[in-house]
Design an enzyme around this catalytic site. Structure first.
Site, PDB file in Angstrom:
ATOM      1  N   ALA A 112       0.805  -1.223   0.000  1.00  0.00           N
ATOM      2  CA  ALA A 112       0.000   0.000   0.000  1.00  0.00           C
ATOM      3  C   ALA A 112       0.838   1.273   0.000  1.00  0.00           C
ATOM      4  CB  ALA A 112      -0.930  -0.014   1.205  1.00  0.00           C
ATOM      5  N   ASN A 167       0.921  -2.882   7.832  1.00  0.00           N
ATOM      6  CA  ASN A 167       1.914  -3.526   6.969  1.00  0.00           C
ATOM      7  C   ASN A 167       2.821  -2.472   6.349  1.00  0.00           C
ATOM      8  OD1 ASN A 167       1.151  -6.448   6.973  1.00  0.00           O
ATOM      9  ND2 ASN A 167      -0.813  -5.564   6.404  1.00  0.00           N
ATOM     10  N   HIS A 197      -1.477   7.297   3.668  1.00  0.00           N
ATOM     11  CA  HIS A 197      -0.189   7.060   4.329  1.00  0.00           C
ATOM     12  C   HIS A 197       0.736   8.218   3.966  1.00  0.00           C
ATOM     13  CE1 HIS A 197      -1.420   2.946   5.178  1.00  0.00           C
ATOM     14  NE2 HIS A 197      -1.778   2.826   3.912  1.00  0.00           N
TER      15      HIS A 197
HETATM   16  N1  LIG Z   1       1.854  -5.026   2.531  1.00  0.00           N
HETATM   17  C1  LIG Z   1       0.823  -4.192   2.437  1.00  0.00           C
HETATM   18  O1  LIG Z   1       0.971  -2.995   2.237  1.00  0.00           O
HETATM   19  C2  LIG Z   1      -0.562  -4.771   2.562  1.00  0.00           C
HETATM   20  C3  LIG Z   1      -1.650  -4.060   2.051  1.00  0.00           C
HETATM   21  C4  LIG Z   1      -2.898  -4.627   2.147  1.00  0.00           C
HETATM   22  C5  LIG Z   1      -3.073  -5.839   2.796  1.00  0.00           C
HETATM   23  N2  LIG Z   1      -2.010  -6.479   3.333  1.00  0.00           N
HETATM   24  C6  LIG Z   1      -2.168  -7.751   4.030  1.00  0.00           C
HETATM   25  O2  LIG Z   1      -2.385  -8.771   3.086  1.00  0.00           O
HETATM   26  C7  LIG Z   1      -3.170  -9.808   3.675  1.00  0.00           C
HETATM   27  C8  LIG Z   1      -4.346 -10.134   2.757  1.00  0.00           C
HETATM   28  O3  LIG Z   1      -5.196  -9.013   2.661  1.00  0.00           O
HETATM   29  P1  LIG Z   1      -6.701  -9.194   2.080  1.00  0.00           P
HETATM   30  O4  LIG Z   1      -7.323  -7.859   2.090  1.00  0.00           O
HETATM   31  O5  LIG Z   1      -6.659  -9.993   0.819  1.00  0.00           O
HETATM   32  O6  LIG Z   1      -7.335 -10.064   3.257  1.00  0.00           O
HETATM   33  P2  LIG Z   1      -8.760 -10.797   3.268  1.00  0.00           P
HETATM   34  O7  LIG Z   1      -9.202 -10.760   4.683  1.00  0.00           O
HETATM   35  O8  LIG Z   1      -9.645 -10.291   2.210  1.00  0.00           O
HETATM   36  O9  LIG Z   1      -8.380 -12.317   2.897  1.00  0.00           O
HETATM   37  C9  LIG Z   1      -7.540 -13.121   3.671  1.00  0.00           C
HETATM   38  C10 LIG Z   1      -7.761 -14.583   3.264  1.00  0.00           C
HETATM   39  O10 LIG Z   1      -6.758 -15.370   3.916  1.00  0.00           O
HETATM   40  C11 LIG Z   1      -7.381 -16.446   4.649  1.00  0.00           C
HETATM   41  N3  LIG Z   1      -6.561 -16.696   5.847  1.00  0.00           N
HETATM   42  C12 LIG Z   1      -6.402 -15.905   6.930  1.00  0.00           C
HETATM   43  N4  LIG Z   1      -5.548 -16.461   7.815  1.00  0.00           N
HETATM   44  C13 LIG Z   1      -5.158 -17.641   7.270  1.00  0.00           C
HETATM   45  C14 LIG Z   1      -4.275 -18.671   7.690  1.00  0.00           C
HETATM   46  N5  LIG Z   1      -3.653 -18.622   8.885  1.00  0.00           N
HETATM   47  N6  LIG Z   1      -4.085 -19.730   6.881  1.00  0.00           N
HETATM   48  C15 LIG Z   1      -4.722 -19.821   5.678  1.00  0.00           C
HETATM   49  N7  LIG Z   1      -5.582 -18.868   5.226  1.00  0.00           N
HETATM   50  C16 LIG Z   1      -5.788 -17.794   6.005  1.00  0.00           C
HETATM   51  C17 LIG Z   1      -8.785 -15.954   4.953  1.00  0.00           C
HETATM   52  O11 LIG Z   1      -9.676 -17.051   5.145  1.00  0.00           O
HETATM   53  C18 LIG Z   1      -9.116 -15.140   3.701  1.00  0.00           C
HETATM   54  O12 LIG Z   1      -9.648 -15.948   2.673  1.00  0.00           O
HETATM   55  C19 LIG Z   1      -3.579  -9.315   5.062  1.00  0.00           C
HETATM   56  O13 LIG Z   1      -2.739  -9.835   6.064  1.00  0.00           O
HETATM   57  C20 LIG Z   1      -3.373  -7.816   4.956  1.00  0.00           C
HETATM   58  O14 LIG Z   1      -3.088  -7.219   6.217  1.00  0.00           O
HETATM   59  C21 LIG Z   1      -0.760  -5.972   3.206  1.00  0.00           C
END
Ligand SMILES: NC(=O)c1ccc[n+]([C@@H]2O[C@H](COP(=O)([O-])OP(=O)(O)OC[C@H]3O[C@@H](n4cnc5c(N)ncnc54)[C@H](O)[C@@H]3O)[C@@H](O)[C@H]2O)c1
Length: 244
Positions: A112, A167, A197
């Site tokens: 992000a 993150n 941000h």
């Molecule tokens: N790096 C960045 O800047 C950034 C930006 C946005 C999101 N993220 C991170 O990316 C990840 C995904 O985001 P999203 O919006 O797609 O999330 P989301 O909630 O839409 O989807 C997450 C998926 O992962 C599954 N899941 C959760 N924990 C699990 C585990 N321990 N084992 C297997 N499956 C699991 C859930 O069932 C769900 O289907 C999150 O951790 C979020 O914080 C990072």
């Protein structure tokens, strides 16, 4: 035959990546692992489903990084979106040991935030990095009626307390001056329609500011640009280029 990719977490970002992978002849979707059994094509990760995989992409949660990162790195390269997981010192150490022992790589996309190239370039002269993250209360699962400062402190503590929302702080810390020195302020703001941000980096080189106002995706915690950055990074890692 396309490059084989495994996805951990078929949520907002994972579904986007799945669609892109499946509509490209350069890649092949090898497996999906998700706690939601209706989405998963495998129920666990083992030698069989990790063999001959070119890249595993984690887009699930910090918990998933804890659970699977070292296991994946024993066999192949890993890209993680949930970079806040690395605020836990033991996990960072475990991952580093696995990478060195098995000669595999860990990648973190810009997610992000933007401008990490600048942070990396001035790293040796960097003295301070401050991040202000402002999101609508929905992004924090809250219902604040007025602007509320949720946290102010270092990136390590921020990542421990708000793993789904900071993150960006973790990614900045990992590319710059580390979790202890990187400062983060997290604000819940009902007037906010974008995930904002603002980064201020200072040092012997001078100073720069980065500001991102990204629209949230289906998941109000997640900025839409995170999925785009993950797709770009996959192309860069596996095809050695950043454009389709
Ligand atoms: N790096 C960045 O800047 C950034 C930006 C946005 C999101 N993220 C991170 O990316 C990840 C995904 O985001 P999203 O919006 O797609 O999330 P989301 O909630 O839409 O989807 C997450 C998926 O992962 C599954 N899941 C959760 N924990 C699990 C585990 N321990 N084992 C297997 N499956 C699991 C859930 O069932 C769900 O289907 C999150 O951790 C979020 O914080 C990072």
């Amino acid at each position: 035959m396309g490059k084989k990719i495994g996805i951990i977490g078929l949520g907002t970002i994972g579904s986007y990546l799945k669609e892109r992978i499946e509509s490209s002849d350069k890649f092949e979707l090898a497996f999906i692992l998700d706690v939601d059994k209706t989405k998963a094509t495998v129920s666990s990760l083992d030698k069989t489903n990790l063999s001959k995989i070119d890249l595993v992409v984690e887009c699930a949660s910090a918990e998933a990084v804890k659970e699977y990162a070292a296991k994946v790195l024993e066999k192949t390269d890993l890209m993680i979106l949930s970079s806040s997981a690395l605020a836990e010192k033991n996990l960072e150490e475990k991952i580093s040991v696995a990478r060195k022992k098995f000669g595999t790589k860990l990648f973190i996309p810009s997610g992000a935030i933007i401008g990490l190239d600048g942070i990396v370039a001035v790293k040796e002269q960097l003295e301070s990095v401050e991040l202000v993250t402002r999101k609508n209360p929905k992004g924090f699962g809250r219902n604040d009626k007025k602007e509320t400062v949720l946290f102010e402190g270092n990136a390590r503590k921020a990542a421990m307390l708000y793993p789904k929302n900071v993150n960006v702080a973790a990614t900045l810390a990992l590319n710059g001056i580390g979790f202890e020195k990187t400062r983060a302020k997290i604000i819940s703001d009902p007037k906010c329609t974008a995930n904002t941000h603002t980064v201020t980096a200072k040092g012997k080189f001078g100073a720069f500011h980065i500001k991102v106002a990204a629209l949230p995706s289906k998941n109000p915690k997640t900025s839409g640009i995170a999925a785009l950055s993950a797709w770009r990074k996959i192309n860069e890692i596996l095809l050695g280029r950043s454009l389709d």
